[in-house]
Design a protein around this motif. Sequence first.
Motif, PDB file in Angstrom:
ATOM      1  N   LEU A 149      19.086   3.659 -12.436  1.00  0.00           N
ATOM      2  CA  LEU A 149      18.455   4.931 -12.010  1.00  0.00           C
ATOM      3  C   LEU A 149      17.095   4.506 -11.733  1.00  0.00           C
ATOM      4  CD1 LEU A 149      18.905   7.801 -11.575  1.00  0.00           C
ATOM      5  CD2 LEU A 149      18.703   8.240 -13.819  1.00  0.00           C
ATOM      6  N   GLU A 150      16.439   3.853 -12.601  1.00  0.00           N
ATOM      7  CA  GLU A 150      15.127   3.225 -12.900  1.00  0.00           C
ATOM      8  C   GLU A 150      15.191   2.095 -13.502  1.00  0.00           C
ATOM      9  OE1 GLU A 150      12.590   3.238 -15.602  1.00  0.00           O
ATOM     10  OE2 GLU A 150      14.431   3.811 -16.463  1.00  0.00           O
ATOM     11  N   TRP A 151      14.336   1.276 -13.341  1.00  0.00           N
ATOM     12  CA  TRP A 151      14.049   0.169 -14.102  1.00  0.00           C
ATOM     13  C   TRP A 151      12.303  -0.566 -14.161  1.00  0.00           C
ATOM     14  CZ3 TRP A 151      12.216  -4.583 -12.245  1.00  0.00           C
ATOM     15  CH2 TRP A 151      12.118  -4.856 -10.856  1.00  0.00           C
ATOM     16  N   GLU A 152      12.002  -0.873 -15.206  1.00  0.00           N
ATOM     17  CA  GLU A 152      10.583  -1.561 -15.365  1.00  0.00           C
ATOM     18  C   GLU A 152      10.499  -2.843 -15.931  1.00  0.00           C
ATOM     19  OE1 GLU A 152       7.429  -0.404 -14.466  1.00  0.00           O
ATOM     20  OE2 GLU A 152       8.790   0.839 -13.031  1.00  0.00           O
ATOM     21  N   GLU A 153       9.501  -3.703 -15.441  1.00  0.00           N
ATOM     22  CA  GLU A 153       9.185  -4.779 -16.494  1.00  0.00           C
ATOM     23  C   GLU A 153       7.852  -4.268 -17.176  1.00  0.00           C
ATOM     24  OE1 GLU A 153       8.202  -8.314 -14.335  1.00  0.00           O
ATOM     25  OE2 GLU A 153       8.146  -9.658 -16.150  1.00  0.00           O
ATOM     26  N   VAL A 154       8.337  -3.586 -18.499  1.00  0.00           N
ATOM     27  CA  VAL A 154       7.427  -2.715 -19.390  1.00  0.00           C
ATOM     28  C   VAL A 154       6.279  -3.851 -19.725  1.00  0.00           C
ATOM     29  CG1 VAL A 154       7.085  -1.318 -21.219  1.00  0.00           C
ATOM     30  CG2 VAL A 154       9.257  -0.943 -19.598  1.00  0.00           C
ATOM     31  N   TYR A 155       6.919  -5.054 -20.228  1.00  0.00           N
ATOM     32  CA  TYR A 155       5.867  -6.198 -20.877  1.00  0.00           C
ATOM     33  C   TYR A 155       6.394  -7.236 -20.001  1.00  0.00           C
ATOM     34  CZ  TYR A 155       5.218  -2.660 -24.227  1.00  0.00           C
ATOM     35  OH  TYR A 155       4.696  -1.359 -24.955  1.00  0.00           O
ATOM     36  N   PHE A 172      12.421  -6.650 -19.850  1.00  0.00           N
ATOM     37  CA  PHE A 172      12.675  -5.540 -18.641  1.00  0.00           C
ATOM     38  C   PHE A 172      13.454  -4.530 -19.430  1.00  0.00           C
ATOM     39  CE2 PHE A 172      12.385  -7.261 -14.134  1.00  0.00           C
ATOM     40  CZ  PHE A 172      11.789  -8.808 -14.698  1.00  0.00           C
ATOM     41  N   TYR A 173      13.383  -3.169 -18.850  1.00  0.00           N
ATOM     42  CA  TYR A 173      13.953  -2.094 -19.532  1.00  0.00           C
ATOM     43  C   TYR A 173      14.517  -1.335 -18.145  1.00  0.00           C
ATOM     44  CZ  TYR A 173      11.123  -3.116 -23.740  1.00  0.00           C
ATOM     45  OH  TYR A 173      10.634  -3.627 -24.681  1.00  0.00           O
ATOM     46  N   GLY A 174      15.751  -0.603 -18.445  1.00  0.00           N
ATOM     47  CA  GLY A 174      16.276   0.059 -17.393  1.00  0.00           C
ATOM     48  C   GLY A 174      17.273   1.197 -17.816  1.00  0.00           C
TER      49      GLY A 174
END
Length: 198
Positions: free
Chosen positions: A71-77, A81-83
């Motif tokens: 639905l969404e994901w990010e390379e937070v650091y 990766f988190y999603g």
Amino acid sequence: MAEGKLIVFSAPSGSGKTTIVQYLLAQEELNLDFSISCTSRDPRGDEQHGREYYFITLKDFKQHIKQGDFLEWEEVYRDNFYGTLKSEIERIWATGKNVIFDIDVVGGLRIKKKFPDQTLAVFVKPPSVDELKRRLKKRKTESEERINMRIAKASVELATAPQFDYTIKNHDLQTALDEAKNLVGHFIENGHAQTKTK
Ligand code: 5GP
């Protein structure tokens, strides 16, 4: 499938949002279930696969991106990766519950944009950046380098607060918990947030 509500809690790491989310999950009348994210980072402390996160390899994470599963994901650091998997929300809605997210500011705002009417997006503000530093150090689960990385990101994250429906200032934990409970309860019952605070 009946669609429930989406409750997003976003904040810089160390501002207390996880404690608030855990407290809300324990309030049965709110009928919440936790959206378990996928992450490519390693488990910390006693974290368990399928409880805090689905811990997957970077390779599997990238495969999910390619397949359009998120639905969404990010390379937070960097390299972390988190999603949120679409299937996770469907799993929770199928049980008739509302979904609560503990997610970074970019992901939180993305969910709000995708589901504007169903989503309550709450920002948790720490008392200060110094207090944030103190809390992260106290946690003792991460290296100095990682802590500094989280703090550097915090100032950027703090600037996004006005884009959220509501900001809770976490100066005193009990006050923040009460405020969060009232806010979420009101939203679930009435479908809109009470008032905005900035
Ligand atoms: P931590 O490593 O401390 O568990 O999480 C780091 C940051 O990633 C936190 O701000 C957390 O809320 C966020 N995060 C956790 N899951 C997700 C997710 O599925 N998507 C996004 N965008 N951020 C997430």
